[in-house]
Design an enzyme around this catalytic site. Sequence first.
Site, PDB file in Angstrom:
ATOM      1  N   CYS A 289      76.365 -26.872 -32.064  1.00 13.03           N
ATOM      2  CA  CYS A 289      78.135 -26.157 -31.969  1.00 13.03           C
ATOM      3  C   CYS A 289      78.941 -25.369 -31.776  1.00 13.03           C
ATOM      4  O   CYS A 289      78.830 -23.620 -31.318  1.00 13.03           O
ATOM      5  CB  CYS A 289      78.318 -26.546 -33.515  1.00 13.03           C
ATOM      6  SG  CYS A 289      76.914 -28.019 -34.700  1.00 13.03           S
TER       7      CYS A 289
ATOM      8  N   LYS B 236      61.361 -23.656 -16.721  1.00 10.91           N
ATOM      9  CA  LYS B 236      62.323 -23.732 -16.506  1.00 10.91           C
ATOM     10  C   LYS B 236      61.976 -25.012 -15.648  1.00 10.91           C
ATOM     11  O   LYS B 236      63.174 -25.602 -15.751  1.00 10.91           O
ATOM     12  CB  LYS B 236      62.749 -22.680 -15.146  1.00 10.91           C
ATOM     13  CG  LYS B 236      63.394 -21.861 -14.671  1.00 10.91           C
ATOM     14  CD  LYS B 236      64.166 -21.040 -15.423  1.00 10.91           C
ATOM     15  CE  LYS B 236      64.986 -21.433 -17.341  1.00 10.91           C
ATOM     16  NZ  LYS B 236      64.888 -20.948 -18.003  1.00 10.91           N
TER      17      LYS B 236
ATOM     18  N   GLU C  54      62.737 -27.816 -18.468  1.00 10.61           N
ATOM     19  CA  GLU C  54      63.717 -27.986 -19.082  1.00 10.61           C
ATOM     20  C   GLU C  54      65.197 -28.761 -18.328  1.00 10.61           C
ATOM     21  O   GLU C  54      65.563 -29.134 -19.331  1.00 10.61           O
ATOM     22  CB  GLU C  54      63.880 -26.689 -19.767  1.00 10.61           C
ATOM     23  CG  GLU C  54      64.473 -25.045 -19.167  1.00 10.61           C
ATOM     24  CD  GLU C  54      64.541 -24.224 -19.976  1.00 10.61           C
ATOM     25  OE1 GLU C  54      65.484 -22.998 -19.163  1.00 10.61           O
ATOM     26  OE2 GLU C  54      65.726 -24.255 -20.925  1.00 10.61           O
TER      27      GLU C  54
ATOM     28  N   HIS D  13      38.184 -23.488 -18.417  1.00 14.03           N
ATOM     29  CA  HIS D  13      37.930 -23.430 -19.576  1.00 14.03           C
ATOM     30  C   HIS D  13      38.811 -24.601 -20.107  1.00 14.03           C
ATOM     31  O   HIS D  13      38.848 -24.697 -21.260  1.00 14.03           O
ATOM     32  CB  HIS D  13      38.512 -22.277 -19.917  1.00 14.03           C
ATOM     33  CG  HIS D  13      37.966 -21.442 -19.792  1.00 14.03           C
ATOM     34  ND1 HIS D  13      36.254 -20.786 -20.213  1.00 14.03           N
ATOM     35  CD2 HIS D  13      37.972 -19.475 -18.935  1.00 14.03           C
ATOM     36  CE1 HIS D  13      36.035 -19.369 -19.647  1.00 14.03           C
ATOM     37  NE2 HIS D  13      36.657 -18.972 -18.981  1.00 14.03           N
TER      38      HIS D  13
END
Length: 609
Positions: free
Chosen positions: A2, A486, A489, A505
């Site tokens: 905000c 990066k 997002e 694995h």
Amino acid sequence: MCGIVGFTGSTAASPVLIEGLRRLEYRGYDSAGVAVQRNGQLRLVHRMGKVAGLAEAVEQEQLEGTCGIGHTRWATHGRPSTANAHPHTSCDGRIAVVHNGIIENYVELKEELEADGHRFTSQTDTEVAAHLIEAAYAQTPDLVEAVRAATQRMAGAYGLAVISADEPGAIVVTRKDSPIVIGMGPDGARVASDVIALIDATRDVTVMADGELAKLSPTEITYYNAAGQVVDPKITHIDWDIDVAEKGGYPDFMLKEIHEQPRVIRDTLAGRLVDGTLAIDELDLSVEELNLIDRVYVIACGTSYHAGLIAKNLIEGWARIPTEVEVASEFRYRNPIITPTTLVVAVSQSGETADTLAAIRDARCKGAKVFGITNVIGSPVARESDGVIYTKANKEIAVASTKSFLGQVVSLTLLGLLLAQVKGKMRTNQIRLLFRELADTAAQVESILSDVSAIDEAALACKDASSALFIGRGMGAAISYEGALKLKEISYLHAEAYAAGEMKHGPIALLCDGFPVIAIATQSPVYDKVISNLQESKARGAMIVAVATEGDEEIRKHADHVIYIPKVRDCFSAITASVPLQLLARSIAVLRGCNVDQPRNLAKSVTVE
Ligand code: AGP
């Protein structure tokens, strides 16, 4: 998250509020609103979505008046809606409030206020503040006193700006664990939750302390301590320019900020080598105290956490001090081993991340020394740490951190060298040599930025993928984590990072024809191991993008796309190799039509837990 703005002066308030809110857009929000005082009345406008929509509505409504407050909301309590957008008002509509933070005891306060006859119109925690102030004002009709009395009932975090129809030209503000800055410009007084919203009016600002209050009028600002006594403000001069809030010819802030990184490296290193010795005076610890440090925790979130992963390699490698890196949200809820010789390094671009702050408080309570590494002068992380290193990134606007990440990595590298110096683990001439090579990375990053054709080509090859894997070993593993973050997002392309040795694995099961594997394959002691991992990936049809060292022709046999970067020592590879990954993520996001600067659901400062 905000954002708060407020203005009281000699000119119309609405344009100032709208411009201030525009400047705060980078923080992330879902709705916005303003309240303006005129002729003994308050008029409010709220809108879902962008500030541009609010600006149109404000113009249509012809909101006149020279005193008002505004807000951009990132929903926490109550879904994003017009009803939940701030400002919120008292029952009689004569008091309006904007609020950042969370009022933790709002359920209990709301029940009490409703029992007293107050009517609520939103699902927010904030609305209780408006009603509490209304109730206090009915007892003592003085806005400063009413706000002070109301906040004494509130638990949690708040930055508050309040106006009343009965106090023309006055804005009362206060804060706890949520930033508020105030300044007097040529046309009146301004308040904001971020200095960027008022820096075009003044560079001399007061960063309020927890519990302080202030009353703004068009010609003066009066400050009060938590007891209500008048106090002198502490003025901070902001030395960066407003052009940080402009794109300067770049299509987006992210690209502009990526290109600022050579400057960030140079500024972060300036003045650090004095007579051949490293100096970080701001740490405020004697050489003897530093020498006693026998354990380091780096605590941080997101990208800052990845800078910590890089620091672990450096501090352990150079200073031989056991170093743990932990996400702050976990650290604060465990019982880590802390002694008076433990150093906690809190890394936070914004300096106001709630989890990192809570972890700092916890660590200090348990007796650790805390160093903050932050980009924001006077931020809570800076204030609550024993010592602070400011990264010299200047204001970062794009939500995805790039230049501040590099500033963090360079600052942590300095810290690693300093610890090695005081522990006597490195000779002075070795430190000088490393410092010079560290400084050279600025020019090396410039060279990476000067030709991005290979990165753009790799981006085209990856843009339609639904998932990608980032791999590396040693430093390369740490860099991979940041590369994957990066990408996800800003492009919404699912990406994971793995230490390359871990592939077999589990994650190798993901690989199929054309699956993008982005590998950090720079020259390092584990280069051959990475090549083996690339062969394993190639054998399963993966499309390999390799970030490799200039001159490495061998890599072409194993990779479909090669992004060459200048040769640097492995310990500095995070600085150079991160840059192509930032550019790659951005190019993919642009090709996928994403809003690079303001990705969905994300906020620049995560001020809630
Ligand atoms: C970075 O690109 C992210 N937006 C995010 O992970 C960020 O690094 C994290 O929220 C921590 O923020 P801070 O550095 O301000 O504490």
